[in-house]
Design an enzyme around this catalytic site. Structure first.
Site, PDB file in Angstrom:
ATOM      1  N   HIS A  19       3.904   1.332   2.283  1.00  0.00           N
ATOM      2  CA  HIS A  19       5.077   0.564   1.853  1.00  0.00           C
ATOM      3  C   HIS A  19       5.756   1.275   0.627  1.00  0.00           C
ATOM      4  O   HIS A  19       7.001   1.217   0.466  1.00  0.00           O
ATOM      5  CB  HIS A  19       4.698  -0.698   1.315  1.00  0.00           C
ATOM      6  CG  HIS A  19       4.141  -1.684   2.283  1.00  0.00           C
ATOM      7  ND1 HIS A  19       2.709  -2.022   2.116  1.00  0.00           N
ATOM      8  CD2 HIS A  19       4.502  -2.020   3.793  1.00  0.00           C
ATOM      9  CE1 HIS A  19       2.552  -2.763   3.307  1.00  0.00           C
ATOM     10  NE2 HIS A  19       3.238  -2.656   4.171  1.00  0.00           N
ATOM     11  N   HIS A  73       1.014  -1.123   0.216  1.00  0.00           N
ATOM     12  CA  HIS A  73       0.024  -0.204   0.025  1.00  0.00           C
ATOM     13  C   HIS A  73       0.647   1.271   0.109  1.00  0.00           C
ATOM     14  O   HIS A  73       2.180   1.148  -0.267  1.00  0.00           O
ATOM     15  CB  HIS A  73      -0.937  -0.016   1.155  1.00  0.00           C
ATOM     16  CG  HIS A  73      -0.229  -0.105   2.388  1.00  0.00           C
ATOM     17  ND1 HIS A  73       0.588   0.675   3.100  1.00  0.00           N
ATOM     18  CD2 HIS A  73      -0.524  -1.101   3.374  1.00  0.00           C
ATOM     19  CE1 HIS A  73       0.949   0.313   4.297  1.00  0.00           C
ATOM     20  NE2 HIS A  73       0.316  -0.566   4.513  1.00  0.00           N
ATOM     21  N   LYS A 127      -5.026  -2.239   7.042  1.00  0.00           N
ATOM     22  CA  LYS A 127      -5.877  -3.119   6.195  1.00  0.00           C
ATOM     23  C   LYS A 127      -7.477  -3.238   6.441  1.00  0.00           C
ATOM     24  O   LYS A 127      -8.256  -3.226   5.578  1.00  0.00           O
ATOM     25  CB  LYS A 127      -5.397  -4.757   6.445  1.00  0.00           C
ATOM     26  CG  LYS A 127      -5.517  -5.464   5.273  1.00  0.00           C
ATOM     27  CD  LYS A 127      -4.826  -6.670   5.273  1.00  0.00           C
ATOM     28  CE  LYS A 127      -4.658  -7.577   6.805  1.00  0.00           C
ATOM     29  NZ  LYS A 127      -4.121  -8.890   6.520  1.00  0.00           N
ATOM     30  N   CYS A 136      -2.791  -4.411  21.547  1.00  0.00           N
ATOM     31  CA  CYS A 136      -1.510  -3.774  20.926  1.00  0.00           C
ATOM     32  C   CYS A 136      -1.820  -2.243  20.486  1.00  0.00           C
ATOM     33  O   CYS A 136      -3.043  -2.048  19.851  1.00  0.00           O
ATOM     34  CB  CYS A 136      -1.136  -4.676  19.955  1.00  0.00           C
ATOM     35  SG  CYS A 136      -0.236  -3.668  18.583  1.00  0.00           S
ATOM     36  N   HIS A 179      -1.643  -2.347  16.570  1.00  0.00           N
ATOM     37  CA  HIS A 179      -2.758  -3.064  15.598  1.00  0.00           C
ATOM     38  C   HIS A 179      -4.331  -3.046  16.229  1.00  0.00           C
ATOM     39  O   HIS A 179      -5.150  -3.215  15.675  1.00  0.00           O
ATOM     40  CB  HIS A 179      -2.406  -4.650  15.445  1.00  0.00           C
ATOM     41  CG  HIS A 179      -1.142  -4.655  14.728  1.00  0.00           C
ATOM     42  ND1 HIS A 179       0.195  -4.616  15.191  1.00  0.00           N
ATOM     43  CD2 HIS A 179      -1.206  -4.723  13.168  1.00  0.00           C
ATOM     44  CE1 HIS A 179       1.021  -4.735  14.087  1.00  0.00           C
ATOM     45  NE2 HIS A 179       0.211  -4.789  12.942  1.00  0.00           N
ATOM     46  N   CYS A 189       2.662  -7.394  15.363  1.00  0.00           N
ATOM     47  CA  CYS A 189       3.860  -6.648  15.458  1.00  0.00           C
ATOM     48  C   CYS A 189       4.854  -7.748  15.526  1.00  0.00           C
ATOM     49  O   CYS A 189       6.210  -7.370  15.327  1.00  0.00           O
ATOM     50  CB  CYS A 189       3.912  -5.769  16.612  1.00  0.00           C
ATOM     51  SG  CYS A 189       2.967  -4.598  16.855  1.00  0.00           S
ATOM     52  N   LYS A 214      -4.340   6.152  10.457  1.00  0.00           N
ATOM     53  CA  LYS A 214      -3.152   5.214  10.071  1.00  0.00           C
ATOM     54  C   LYS A 214      -3.630   4.396   8.919  1.00  0.00           C
ATOM     55  O   LYS A 214      -4.659   3.642   9.278  1.00  0.00           O
ATOM     56  CB  LYS A 214      -2.637   4.731  11.265  1.00  0.00           C
ATOM     57  CG  LYS A 214      -1.182   3.999  10.750  1.00  0.00           C
ATOM     58  CD  LYS A 214      -0.297   3.745  11.671  1.00  0.00           C
ATOM     59  CE  LYS A 214       1.039   3.139  10.929  1.00  0.00           C
ATOM     60  NZ  LYS A 214       1.047   1.766  10.471  1.00  0.00           N
ATOM     61  N   CYS A 244       2.362  -9.737  20.580  1.00  0.00           N
ATOM     62  CA  CYS A 244       1.193  -9.327  19.388  1.00  0.00           C
ATOM     63  C   CYS A 244       1.683  -9.891  18.105  1.00  0.00           C
ATOM     64  O   CYS A 244       2.915  -9.785  17.591  1.00  0.00           O
ATOM     65  CB  CYS A 244       1.416  -7.699  19.183  1.00  0.00           C
ATOM     66  SG  CYS A 244       0.387  -7.250  17.742  1.00  0.00           S
TER      67      CYS A 244
HETATM   68  O1  ME8 Z   1       7.410  -4.065   9.911  1.00  0.00           O
HETATM   69  N1  ME8 Z   1       3.397   5.349   6.812  1.00  0.00           N
HETATM   70  O2  ME8 Z   1       7.013  -5.017   7.941  1.00  0.00           O
HETATM   71  P1  ME8 Z   1       5.617  -4.213   7.425  1.00  0.00           P
HETATM   72  C1  ME8 Z   1       4.706   5.315   6.406  1.00  0.00           C
HETATM   73  N2  ME8 Z   1       8.340  -7.165   8.165  1.00  0.00           N
HETATM   74  N3  ME8 Z   1       5.420   4.122   6.231  1.00  0.00           N
HETATM   75  C2  ME8 Z   1       4.584   2.859   6.341  1.00  0.00           C
HETATM   76  C3  ME8 Z   1       3.242   3.135   6.691  1.00  0.00           C
HETATM   77  C4  ME8 Z   1       2.522   4.233   6.825  1.00  0.00           C
HETATM   78  N4  ME8 Z   1       1.302   4.263   7.131  1.00  0.00           N
HETATM   79  N5  ME8 Z   1       2.663   1.685   6.674  1.00  0.00           N
HETATM   80  C5  ME8 Z   1       3.588   1.028   6.321  1.00  0.00           C
HETATM   81  C6  ME8 Z   1       7.546  -4.949   9.081  1.00  0.00           C
HETATM   82  N6  ME8 Z   1       4.925   1.698   6.255  1.00  0.00           N
HETATM   83  C7  ME8 Z   1       8.795  -5.856   9.075  1.00  0.00           C
HETATM   84  C8  ME8 Z   1       9.837  -5.256   9.020  1.00  0.00           C
HETATM   85  S1  ME8 Z   1      12.885  -5.164   8.655  1.00  0.00           S
HETATM   86  C9  ME8 Z   1      13.702  -6.126   9.110  1.00  0.00           C
HETATM   87  C10 ME8 Z   1      11.259  -5.969   8.887  1.00  0.00           C
HETATM   88  C11 ME8 Z   1       6.395   1.267   5.952  1.00  0.00           C
HETATM   89  O3  ME8 Z   1       4.922  -4.825   6.205  1.00  0.00           O
HETATM   90  C12 ME8 Z   1       7.239   1.589   6.910  1.00  0.00           C
HETATM   91  O4  ME8 Z   1       8.555   1.710   6.296  1.00  0.00           O
HETATM   92  O5  ME8 Z   1       4.645  -4.094   8.579  1.00  0.00           O
HETATM   93  C13 ME8 Z   1       7.131   0.601   8.065  1.00  0.00           C
HETATM   94  O6  ME8 Z   1       8.265   0.738   8.961  1.00  0.00           O
HETATM   95  C14 ME8 Z   1       7.027  -0.527   7.227  1.00  0.00           C
HETATM   96  O7  ME8 Z   1       6.243  -0.184   5.890  1.00  0.00           O
HETATM   97  C15 ME8 Z   1       6.425  -1.786   7.815  1.00  0.00           C
HETATM   98  O8  ME8 Z   1       6.274  -2.709   6.900  1.00  0.00           O
END
Ligand code: ME8
Length: 676
Positions: free
Chosen positions: A21, A18, A311, A149, A152, A131, A308, A128
């Site tokens: 990301h 989204h 999903k 959490c 979430h 997370c 925020k 959680c």
């Molecule tokens: O946390 N605004 O993966 P994830 C800005 N797999 N950035 C955002 C966002 C938002 N509303 N939502 C998501 C994980 N992001 C782990 C990471 S790393 C070793 C493991 C971005 O799929 C932002 O970079 O939940 C956030 O840190 C990341 O997506 C979380 O992606």
């Protein structure tokens, strides 16, 4: 060549990409482009995080094996980045063989360097799954009798005495504080450094780093004397990706790429995962006797109309590709221009590190003012003027009059210096702001030098040649400056200017207008950023916001053309006296199902029974926080039906689209008291 190594988080595969990301990945792409343009030896890594309980549970729900699920979803991320024109040098998956080997090597290396850092014990506490993190009650919120959490907003699971390997995190608070004190740039921006420093000063608890209650992970490479099979904690596994990508295929930690790039690694992340990166990851590395990355740069969160991105809230789920397609509909380059516009908006609107709110109003506003008016206009009019008054009229642009006298050379020099520093320091919004000073100066230069007037006066020929030459030089500089953020725009303009659209574009020199360029008639061009008029804005909005969401919220309507604010007419006291304003006390507040803007309140006005009032304030106030609040109510408004409920009054609030605050009284007055 100086190495530059930038990484994004590896994303969970329980979801499709989204806007959140896309944001992190686009910022990393922009930084990688900037460094490549400067000649740095650049690596940019992204990928997917594929192990853990969350993936195992999602797969079970969908009737798939975890491997089938990850094989289905991981390519969607890779494809999305490709379609968005993002070109990482590598895409890592934690189910890759080499990665799995490196994670096992890291475990063994910790065991070898500091055997006592990993020990077996039993874990009991909250977890959680969203997370993939353990929490103490002080880190959670209470919803009724359940712990939830805070990220979430979902109940956490109780893990009851699960046998687990623990990592001696407690030993590393002091060494980490010492590292941060010596290398303040290790955690940026500063507010996040302070957050981690105070967290470390509070002391660290040892961390459970293996699980036995599910199997979807990398096995711990040593036997548990009790014979239980352990998988490595998913964060220990995932964080290692940044290093494993650099390692040789045999899974050892070392080799030429580790030596070259690892000391330059910068982890770009969202603030939600700061602690994992700024505490756990460096502690694992210290324990294994490995060097730390250069730093961690955390950015804030995007919300969509105050919520925020998540999903479970469809109104917040913006598909970046769909947005790019919608934004590019009016342009000859279509999606490519839509992507550039989206990149520009994301980087300009929210300074890296802060939080930001995505709204269509601000997106369309910036598109029209900064891309269509400022940049698009400068490119169009300059190319037209250069071709028609210059080349078509047999006049070759020449620096005969000396471009220094125009004053714009100084603005260009300052812009290049400011933008370079800003981009080096990850201040993307500030860098763009300074680039736009040059773009606006370019437009002023065209107005002030009025080449169409010079062309009419044969005695001004030298001046016309200089003006056209300066304009060409400015376009070349702007082309370079915008290339990291607006790659397709820059590439197209470069093609028009040079006839070599595929040639590498380099970052401008410190004295940019003095850089030589080939003087040639630009190729024919078309406007790249046609203005988004009201009809197009409404069409984009309708495409992007699902109809059920649009129907449920008064706010989620196509943004209307902004008329100049009309000052209300003067009224008499008698007019005012017609309003019956009364103090009310909120007795109850609940969300209105399927209407994400509305709350249904019961408000005591000192009458025999409370009033039922439906108010459009759900985006600004959580219902539970309103109970007990004093508000001012328009008590003699004719009742009306809203969302199937009767509303018997209206609550005064500041703001229209965004509610900024409710009216209130500053002392406790009995409900029903008249406000005059
Ligand atoms: O946390 N605004 O993966 P994830 C800005 N797999 N950035 C955002 C966002 C938002 N509303 N939502 C998501 C994980 N992001 C782990 C990471 S790393 C070793 C493991 C971005 O799929 C932002 O970079 O939940 C956030 O840190 C990341 O997506 C979380 O992606």
């Amino acid at each position: 060549m100086t190495p530059f190594y930038i990484t994004t988080p590896i994303y969970y595969v329980n979801d499709v990409p989204h806007l959140g990301h896309a944001y992190t990945t686009i910022v990393a792409d922009m930084l990688a482009r900037f460094h490549r343009m400067r000649g740095d030896d650049t690596r940019f890594l992204t990928g997917t995080d594929e192990h853990g309980q969350k993936v195992e549970e999602t797969a079970n729900k969908r009737g798939l094996t975890p491997q089938q699920l990850v094989d289905q979803v991981a390519p969607r991320f890779e494809e999305a980045w490709q379609q968005l024109g993002i070109s990482p040098h590598g895409f890592i998956r934690t189910t890759d063989d080499k990665h799995k080997k490196v994670v096992a090597t890291l475990w063994r290396q910790i065991r070898k360097q500091n055997p006592e850092d990993l020990y077996l014990a039993s874990y009991q506490g909250w977890y959680c799954v969203g997370c993939e993190a353990f929490y103490t009650e002080s880190q959670l919120a209470k919803d009724g009798d359940q712990w939830v959490c805070t990220v979430h907003k979902k109940p956490v699971n109780w893990i009851d005495k699960e046998r687990s390997w623990f990592f001696k995190l407690s030993k590393y608070a002091e060494p980490l504080l010492a590292h941060i004190a010596k290398h303040p740039e290790f955690i940026r921006p500063e507010q996040y450094r302070s957050e981690i420093v105070s967290f470390l000063k509070g002391g660290l608890r040892d961390l459970s780093v293996s699980r036995t209650s599910f199997q979807w992970g990398i096995p711990v490479p040593e036997a548990d004397p009790e014979g239980l099979p352990h998988v490595i904690y998913v964060w220990m596994d995932a964080l290692t990706n940044y290093l494993s990508d650099l390692c040789p295929p045999d899974g050892s930690i070392g080799g030429p790429d580790v030596a070259k790039y690892w000391p330059h690694a910068i982890h770009l992340i969202g603030k939600d995962i700061l602690r994992f990166h700024a505490v756990y990851w460096p502690a694992f590395l210290l324990s294994a006797g490995l060097p730390l990355p250069k730093g961690i740069f955390a950015h804030g969160w995007w919300s969509v109309r105050g919520e925020k991105i998540s999903k479970s809230l469809p109104a917040t789920r913006i598909d970046p590709l769909k947005l790019a397609d919608a934004l590019g509909t009016g342009s000859p380059l279509g999606r490519q221009i839509g992507i550039d516009a989206m990149r520009y908006y994301l980087m300009r609107e929210m300074p890296l590190g802060n939080d930001g709110d995505f709204t269509f109003e601000s997106l369309f506003g910036r598109f029209n003012a900064e891309l269509a008016n400022d940049l698009g206009n400068l490119i169009n009019r300059s190319l037209t003027v250069i071709s028609s008054l210059g080349f078509d009229a047999g006049i070759t642009p020449k620096p005969s009059g000396g471009i220094e006298t125009s004053g714009i050379a100084e603005v260009a020099r300052k812009t290049v210096a400011d933008a370079t520093t800003a981009f080096e320091q990850f201040q993307l919004s500030r860098g763009l702001e300074s680039i736009w000073t040059l773009i606006r100066e370019g437009n002023r230069f065209v107005d002030a030098s009025a080449p169409w007037k010079l062309a009419k006066d044969p005695s001004k020929r030298a001046e016309l040649e200089t003006t056209l030459y300066t304009l060409l030089a400015i376009l070349h500089v702007i082309d370079k400056l915008i290339a990291p953020v607006l790659p397709s725009t820059a590439r197209t303009l470069h093609g028009w200017l040079t006839g070599r659209a595929d040639e590498a574009i380099t970052w401008p020199a410190a004295d940019p207008l003095a850089e030589p360029f080939e003087v040639r008639k630009p190729d024919p061009h078309t406007p790249l950023f046609p203005r988004l008029d009201d009809k197009m804005q409404a069409a984009i909005f309708t495409q992007m916001v699902p109809p059920d969401v649009a129907a449920g919220t008064a706010e989620a309507k196509p943004p209307e053309a902004k008329a100049a604010p009309v000052k209300p007419a003067e009224i008499t006291f008698d007019d005012f006296a017609k309003l019956e304003l009364r103090v009310g006390k909120v007795l109850a507040a609940v969300a209105v199902p399927k209407k994400d803007k509305l709350l249904h309140l019961q408000v005591d006005l000192g009458e025999t029974k409370p009033r039922s009032i439906v108010a459009g304030i759900a985006q600004a106030y959580k219902p539970e926080l309103l109970v007990g609040k004093q508000v001012i109510v328009v008590a003699n408004l004719a009742p009306r039906k809203m969302a199937g409920l009767v509303s018997e009054g209206m609550i005064l609030a500041a703001g229209d689209e965004a509610i900024l605050g409710l009216s209130a009284v500053d002392s406790d007055v009995p409900p029903g008291t008249r406000v005059r």
